[in-house]
Write an enzyme that holds these catalytic residues in place. Sequence first.
Site, short mmCIF file in Angstrom:
data_model
loop_
_atom_site.label_atom_id
_atom_site.label_comp_id
_atom_site.label_asym_id
_atom_site.label_seq_id
_atom_site.Cartn_x
_atom_site.Cartn_y
_atom_site.Cartn_z
CG HIS A 131 58.50 10.31 -33.30
ND1 HIS A 131 57.40 10.84 -33.93
CD2 HIS A 131 59.24 11.36 -32.88
CE1 HIS A 131 57.46 12.16 -33.90
NE2 HIS A 131 58.57 12.49 -33.26
CB ILE A 140 53.51 10.38 -35.35
CG1 ILE A 140 54.69 9.84 -36.19
CG2 ILE A 140 53.66 11.85 -35.05
CD1 ILE A 140 54.69 10.37 -37.61
CE LYS A 141 57.58 6.09 -37.03
NZ LYS A 141 57.93 7.51 -36.95
CG ASN A 142 50.91 2.04 -35.73
OD1 ASN A 142 51.09 3.14 -36.27
ND2 ASN A 142 50.33 1.03 -36.36
CB ILE A 143 53.93 1.02 -29.93
CG1 ILE A 143 52.91 -0.08 -30.20
CG2 ILE A 143 54.46 0.93 -28.50
CD1 ILE A 143 51.72 -0.05 -29.27
#
Length: 392
Positions: free
Chosen positions: A180, A182-185
């Site tokens: 998603h 906002i995730k780190n990737i």
Amino acid sequence: MTKQFLPLSKPALNEDDIAAVSDVLRSGWITTGPKNAELEKQICLLSGAKYAVTLSSATAAMHLTLTALGIGPGDEVITPSLTWVSTINMITLMGATPVFVDVEANTLMTSASLIAPLISSKTKLIIPVHYAGAPVDLDPIYALGKLHNIPIIEDAAHAIGCEYKGRSIGQRGTCLFSLHAIKNITTAEGGVVTTQDAGFAEHIRRLRFHGLAVDAFDREAHGRSPQAEVIEPGYKYNLPDICAVLALGQLQRLDKITQKRTQLARLYQDLLARIPGIKMLSAPDYPHIHCWHLLIIRVDPRIFGMDRDQLIFELKKHGIGAGIHFKAVHLQKYYRENYRFPEHTHLYPLKNTEYNSQQICSLPLFPDMSERDVIYVTTTLAKIFGDTDIEA
């Protein structure tokens, strides 16, 4: 007041990532295709999983996993209430019963000792959650699952690039990752199922595209095979290549992304320790590598002078984004009004879950932040507390 609003999160994209999307648009194949195949390969290399299947979201990954495992009416699934609502929604929509397990007070992750008393003859699945970028204590949970012959599915939405006892998350069992925004990737929207089981991977791959025996993109024919038939009813959860390609460049930079997040988190740790009524989560006491997906504090209103919701409002007034990860699911309107705890759990309260659900607050943390941003956030917290003598 900062010149620009400091958001809670911001994707770690660069101009090369944007150019890669343009290349896909010009290629003539923008839906699931070669970029998905490459992303699945790279996720396997990163995680140590034998198989990976990309999907349109981690929620889709949860839905298909529950479907592939045959979870349905009469079944119970043990998982924390302190998690994102999609897991509980999917369990409920499958007709099964979520059984909420408490979390440890200072890591906000569950444990085998908390799960064990909730196991019944109806328990068909356990879903532990890796939280905020730290890994849950997996060995005892897998041992518990083996003892009772109950499968374990790891909710690794927060855990890409995380390690547990020297092994990447995804190297054992089956894991669900989120990609998603906002995730780190990120792939903007997206998710991945990783597994060591070839048959399970093929089942998920079939379910993601109408139940057809092959995907729309056949890796050999580079198109849909004319003889493709529906093996079972499926869904439409495939990930477009214009999304998948975003993650490929980020994966190459993942070590640097994690390193920068860690640097900022350590500065937060140092500065937040000086502010009364603010406490960060504790690190697990077993060997691990934290990927710092979220920077979470607990706000004690008795000491800080205001509650978490008031603090979020005050931070926004100062140009700082903040969030809640998460409000306990069993305390939310639908589940408050409709959920009934199974009889065997009535003596097992969710004390730590409810206490932390009222106090947790996520502060800005993303690779494009500077140390000056962290200092601004913590200095602002000190001023809101009312102690202008606390210096970052």
